[in-house]
Design a protein around this motif. Structure first.
Motif, PDB file in Angstrom:
ATOM      1  N   VAL A   1       0.841  -1.196   0.000  1.00 22.17           N
ATOM      2  CA  VAL A   1       0.000   0.000   0.000  1.00 22.17           C
ATOM      3  C   VAL A   1       0.880   1.251   0.000  1.00 22.17           C
ATOM      4  CG1 VAL A   1      -1.624   1.356   1.395  1.00 22.17           C
ATOM      5  CG2 VAL A   1      -2.023  -1.074   1.030  1.00 22.17           C
ATOM      6  N   ALA A   2       1.925   1.251   0.818  1.00 18.99           N
ATOM      7  CA  ALA A   2       2.833   2.398   0.882  1.00 18.99           C
ATOM      8  C   ALA A   2       3.563   2.586  -0.455  1.00 18.99           C
ATOM      9  CB  ALA A   2       3.835   2.212   2.016  1.00 18.99           C
ATOM     10  N   ARG A   3       4.000   1.494  -1.060  1.00 21.04           N
ATOM     11  CA  ARG A   3       4.701   1.564  -2.344  1.00 21.04           C
ATOM     12  C   ARG A   3       3.767   2.125  -3.423  1.00 21.04           C
ATOM     13  NH1 ARG A   3       6.878  -3.702  -3.058  1.00 21.04           N
ATOM     14  NH2 ARG A   3       8.666  -2.971  -1.877  1.00 21.04           N
ATOM     15  N   THR A   4       2.531   1.656  -3.436  1.00 24.41           N
ATOM     16  CA  THR A   4       1.551   2.147  -4.417  1.00 24.41           C
ATOM     17  C   THR A   4       1.283   3.638  -4.204  1.00 24.41           C
ATOM     18  OG1 THR A   4       0.531  -0.043  -4.507  1.00 24.41           O
ATOM     19  CG2 THR A   4      -0.761   1.790  -5.343  1.00 24.41           C
ATOM     20  N   ALA A   5       1.146   4.040  -2.942  1.00 21.02           N
ATOM     21  CA  ALA A   5       0.904   5.450  -2.643  1.00 21.02           C
ATOM     22  C   ALA A   5       2.104   6.303  -3.054  1.00 21.02           C
ATOM     23  CB  ALA A   5       0.601   5.631  -1.154  1.00 21.02           C
ATOM     24  N   LYS A   6       3.298   5.778  -2.811  1.00 20.02           N
ATOM     25  CA  LYS A   6       4.515   6.516  -3.187  1.00 20.02           C
ATOM     26  C   LYS A   6       4.579   6.685  -4.699  1.00 20.02           C
ATOM     27  CE  LYS A   6       9.554   6.195  -3.098  1.00 20.02           C
ATOM     28  NZ  LYS A   6      10.700   5.363  -2.736  1.00 20.02           N
TER      29      LYS A   6
ATOM     30  N   LEU B   1       4.650  10.174  -6.716  1.00 21.38           N
ATOM     31  CA  LEU B   1       5.715  10.495  -7.675  1.00 21.38           C
ATOM     32  C   LEU B   1       5.137  10.847  -9.045  1.00 21.38           C
ATOM     33  CD1 LEU B   1       8.436   7.828  -6.818  1.00 21.38           C
ATOM     34  CD2 LEU B   1       8.596  10.302  -6.503  1.00 21.38           C
ATOM     35  N   LYS B   2       4.143  10.099  -9.479  1.00 17.98           N
ATOM     36  CA  LYS B   2       3.503  10.372 -10.763  1.00 17.98           C
ATOM     37  C   LYS B   2       2.833  11.740 -10.743  1.00 17.98           C
ATOM     38  CE  LYS B   2       0.137   8.586 -14.037  1.00 17.98           C
ATOM     39  NZ  LYS B   2      -0.934   7.622 -14.285  1.00 17.98           N
ATOM     40  N   GLN B   3       2.136  12.039  -9.645  1.00 14.03           N
ATOM     41  CA  GLN B   3       1.472  13.334  -9.518  1.00 14.03           C
ATOM     42  C   GLN B   3       2.499  14.465  -9.503  1.00 14.03           C
ATOM     43  OE1 GLN B   3      -0.756  13.831  -5.904  1.00 14.03           O
ATOM     44  NE2 GLN B   3      -1.629  15.792  -6.541  1.00 14.03           N
ATOM     45  N   ALA B   4       3.608  14.275  -8.771  1.00 12.33           N
ATOM     46  CA  ALA B   4       4.650  15.303  -8.714  1.00 12.33           C
ATOM     47  C   ALA B   4       5.269  15.521 -10.096  1.00 12.33           C
ATOM     48  CB  ALA B   4       5.723  14.906  -7.706  1.00 12.33           C
ATOM     49  N   LYS B   5       5.485  14.444 -10.829  1.00 16.78           N
ATOM     50  CA  LYS B   5       6.051  14.549 -12.171  1.00 16.78           C
ATOM     51  C   LYS B   5       5.103  15.312 -13.089  1.00 16.78           C
ATOM     52  CE  LYS B   5       7.732  11.822 -16.047  1.00 16.78           C
ATOM     53  NZ  LYS B   5       7.884  10.502 -16.625  1.00 16.78           N
ATOM     54  N   GLU B   6       3.822  15.014 -13.025  1.00 15.22           N
ATOM     55  CA  GLU B   6       2.832  15.705 -13.851  1.00 15.22           C
ATOM     56  C   GLU B   6       2.784  17.191 -13.506  1.00 15.22           C
ATOM     57  OE1 GLU B   6      -0.742  13.479 -13.160  1.00 15.22           O
ATOM     58  OE2 GLU B   6      -0.148  11.860 -14.521  1.00 15.22           O
TER      59      GLU B   6
END
Length: 111
Positions: free
Chosen positions: A27-32, A36-41
């Motif tokens: 769950v933590a890995r998926t959230a991370k 990261l994807k949101q930050a990149k966008e």
């Protein structure tokens, strides 16, 4: 038998705890990864906005300087034409004197 049952329960508890820990890690890995994807966008969006802003600034400055350049070229052209006319006037004013001076020097013989 009682001790083997206690051992079995302990093993079952450990396996359940390990599975829960693995679930929490997943769950933590998926959230991370989602963060990261949101930050990149968001970063790509900010970069695109900054690039558009800088391009607009460049175009604005280019228009300002090219406008000034055109005005400078026109001003220099006018000044050059004025100087050419002044030189033509001066040349025609002194040309008779220059011709007389040249004739004097050419026809005078020195010993």
């Amino acid at each position: 038998m009682e001790s083997s049952r206690g051992g079995q329960n302990g093993i079952q508890l450990l396996l359940a705890a390990e599975q829960e820990a693995q679930r929490i890690v997943n769950v933590a890995r998926t959230a991370k990864q989602a963060r990261l994807k949101q930050a990149k966008e968001e970063a790509e969006k900010e970069i695109a906005e900054f690039r558009a802003y800088m391009e607009a600034e460049f175009q604005r400055k280019l228009e300002q300087t090219s406008g000034d350049s055109g005005a400078n070229v026109k001003r220099l052209e006018i000044e050059t034409n004025e100087k050419i006319e002044h030189l033509k006037t001066e040349a025609s004013r002194v040309s008779a004197d220059v011709v007389q001076m040249l004739l004097r020097h050419v026809t005078t013989v020195k010993n």
